[in-house]
Design a protein around this motif. Structure first.
Motif, PDB file in Angstrom:
ATOM      1  N   THR A   1      16.102 -12.284  51.591  1.00  0.00           N
ATOM      2  CA  THR A   1      17.053 -13.061  50.804  1.00  0.00           C
ATOM      3  C   THR A   1      17.703 -12.167  49.752  1.00  0.00           C
ATOM      4  O   THR A   1      17.204 -11.081  49.442  1.00  0.00           O
ATOM      5  CB  THR A   1      16.358 -14.246  50.111  1.00  0.00           C
ATOM      6  OG1 THR A   1      15.365 -13.740  49.206  1.00  0.00           O
ATOM      7  CG2 THR A   1      15.688 -15.156  51.127  1.00  0.00           C
ATOM      8  N   VAL A   2      18.797 -12.632  49.189  1.00  0.00           N
ATOM      9  CA  VAL A   2      19.499 -11.868  48.148  1.00  0.00           C
ATOM     10  C   VAL A   2      18.584 -11.708  46.937  1.00  0.00           C
ATOM     11  O   VAL A   2      17.989 -12.676  46.452  1.00  0.00           O
ATOM     12  CB  VAL A   2      20.804 -12.577  47.738  1.00  0.00           C
ATOM     13  CG1 VAL A   2      21.469 -11.833  46.591  1.00  0.00           C
ATOM     14  CG2 VAL A   2      21.745 -12.669  48.934  1.00  0.00           C
ATOM     15  N   GLY A   3      18.442 -10.477  46.465  1.00  0.00           N
ATOM     16  CA  GLY A   3      17.629 -10.213  45.286  1.00  0.00           C
ATOM     17  C   GLY A   3      16.141 -10.142  45.543  1.00  0.00           C
ATOM     18  O   GLY A   3      15.345 -10.092  44.587  1.00  0.00           O
ATOM     19  N   ASP A   4      15.736 -10.095  46.816  1.00  0.00           N
ATOM     20  CA  ASP A   4      14.302 -10.121  47.131  1.00  0.00           C
ATOM     21  C   ASP A   4      13.542  -8.946  46.540  1.00  0.00           C
ATOM     22  O   ASP A   4      12.474  -9.116  45.940  1.00  0.00           O
ATOM     23  CB  ASP A   4      14.087 -10.204  48.645  1.00  0.00           C
ATOM     24  CG  ASP A   4      14.814  -9.104  49.437  1.00  0.00           C
ATOM     25  OD1 ASP A   4      15.562  -8.310  48.822  1.00  0.00           O
ATOM     26  OD2 ASP A   4      14.660  -9.063  50.675  1.00  0.00           O
ATOM     27  N   VAL A   5      14.085  -7.760  46.656  1.00  0.00           N
ATOM     28  CA  VAL A   5      13.388  -6.571  46.158  1.00  0.00           C
ATOM     29  C   VAL A   5      13.340  -6.582  44.631  1.00  0.00           C
ATOM     30  O   VAL A   5      12.334  -6.193  44.022  1.00  0.00           O
ATOM     31  CB  VAL A   5      14.051  -5.291  46.697  1.00  0.00           C
ATOM     32  CG1 VAL A   5      13.405  -4.046  46.099  1.00  0.00           C
ATOM     33  CG2 VAL A   5      13.946  -5.240  48.221  1.00  0.00           C
ATOM     34  N   ASP A   6      14.421  -7.053  43.996  1.00  0.00           N
ATOM     35  CA  ASP A   6      14.418  -7.151  42.531  1.00  0.00           C
ATOM     36  C   ASP A   6      13.325  -8.095  42.053  1.00  0.00           C
ATOM     37  O   ASP A   6      12.601  -7.794  41.094  1.00  0.00           O
ATOM     38  CB  ASP A   6      15.776  -7.656  42.031  1.00  0.00           C
ATOM     39  CG  ASP A   6      16.893  -6.648  42.264  1.00  0.00           C
ATOM     40  OD1 ASP A   6      16.592  -5.430  42.311  1.00  0.00           O
ATOM     41  OD2 ASP A   6      18.051  -7.066  42.403  1.00  0.00           O
ATOM     42  N   THR A   7      13.201  -9.243  42.716  1.00  0.00           N
ATOM     43  CA  THR A   7      12.164 -10.208  42.346  1.00  0.00           C
ATOM     44  C   THR A   7      10.772  -9.609  42.515  1.00  0.00           C
ATOM     45  O   THR A   7       9.902  -9.746  41.645  1.00  0.00           O
ATOM     46  CB  THR A   7      12.280 -11.472  43.213  1.00  0.00           C
ATOM     47  OG1 THR A   7      13.566 -12.058  43.026  1.00  0.00           O
ATOM     48  CG2 THR A   7      11.206 -12.487  42.861  1.00  0.00           C
ATOM     49  N   LEU A   8      10.563  -8.947  43.641  1.00  0.00           N
ATOM     50  CA  LEU A   8       9.265  -8.346  43.923  1.00  0.00           C
ATOM     51  C   LEU A   8       8.892  -7.316  42.869  1.00  0.00           C
ATOM     52  O   LEU A   8       7.778  -7.326  42.334  1.00  0.00           O
ATOM     53  CB  LEU A   8       9.286  -7.703  45.312  1.00  0.00           C
ATOM     54  CG  LEU A   8       8.069  -6.874  45.723  1.00  0.00           C
ATOM     55  CD1 LEU A   8       6.796  -7.715  45.685  1.00  0.00           C
ATOM     56  CD2 LEU A   8       8.275  -6.278  47.109  1.00  0.00           C
TER      57      LEU A   8
END
Length: 220
Positions: free
Chosen positions: A33-40
């Motif tokens: 999803t969009v922003g998945d790596v940032d959230t992680l």
């Protein structure tokens, strides 16, 4: 540890690690999803609190699929977003946090070494991960970081039990497997643990087949 949606399972895993004397925390992020790596990584960096990362295991994946007759662009894009794009950019973001001499291990599949028409796009994505493993092993070797992959075969887990309960499926697969049984989560975890340990320090750029010898050839 990262999880996508099974909060109870994540909490159980954290509890088991702590019971064994370790320390752990869970980070929720839906990959693909969009922003998945940032959230992680927002959660990971909070949990690490300035400590370095020793080992990165790319284990998350979308379920197998991909017969070309029924595949859709949406399904294809989802598979590659979760199975290829996410691990690639997770590694990119992890590199500043990963200590020299660390480990990167990615789960691929024996689908890359045999023809399975019902998993065409799935196998394509796993093949991309094996190429990534080879090239990153070369790129990161000067930091002493090993980069390897583990390729499971048919493995029974809590998630896929219904697949193997279909009539004749388990019997057919075990008849094609040298060690004459399905794999278990523990089988795969032990292979990953070996590559993550100091015993695996001189192994890099490799794909470790952890399938029990599925489709090696005719059994005697």
């Amino acid at each position: 540890m990262h999880y996508g949606g099974n909060e109870a399972g994540a909490e159980e895993t954290v509890a088991r690690i702590e019971k064994a004397g370790g320390r752990a925390f869970a980070v929720r992020a839906e990959l693909g999803t969009v922003g998945d790596v940032d959230t992680l990584f927002a959660g990971l960096e909070r949990g690490l609190a300035g400590r370095l990362l020793d080992i990165l295991v790319n284990n998350a994946a979308a379920a197998p699929g991909g017969p070309i007759e029924t595949d859709t662009p949406e399904q294809f894009d989802h598979h590659f977003a979760v199975n290829v794009k996410a691990p690639y950019f997770v590694i990119q973001r992890a590199l500043p946090l990963l200590r020299d001499g660390g480990r990167i291990i990615t789960l691929t599949s024996v689908a890359t070494r045999m023809a399975n028409p019902v998993q065409t796009s799935f196998a394509m994505g796993k093949g991309a991960l094996e190429t990534m493993t080879l090239t990153l092993a070369s790129a990161l070797g000067t930091r002493g970081i090993t980069v390897n992959a583990v390729a499971p075969g048919a493995t029974r887990t809590e998630v896929n039990v219904p697949i193997f309960e279909a009539p004749g499926v388990e019997e057919f697969i075990t008849s094609q497997t040298a060690l004459n049984r399905l794999g278990t989560a523990e089988d795969i975890a032990d292979a990953v643990a070996f590559l993550a340990s100091d015993d695996g320090r001189w192994i890099t750029g490799q794909v470790l087949d952890a399938s029990g010898g599925i489709h090696l050839g005719l059994r005697g």
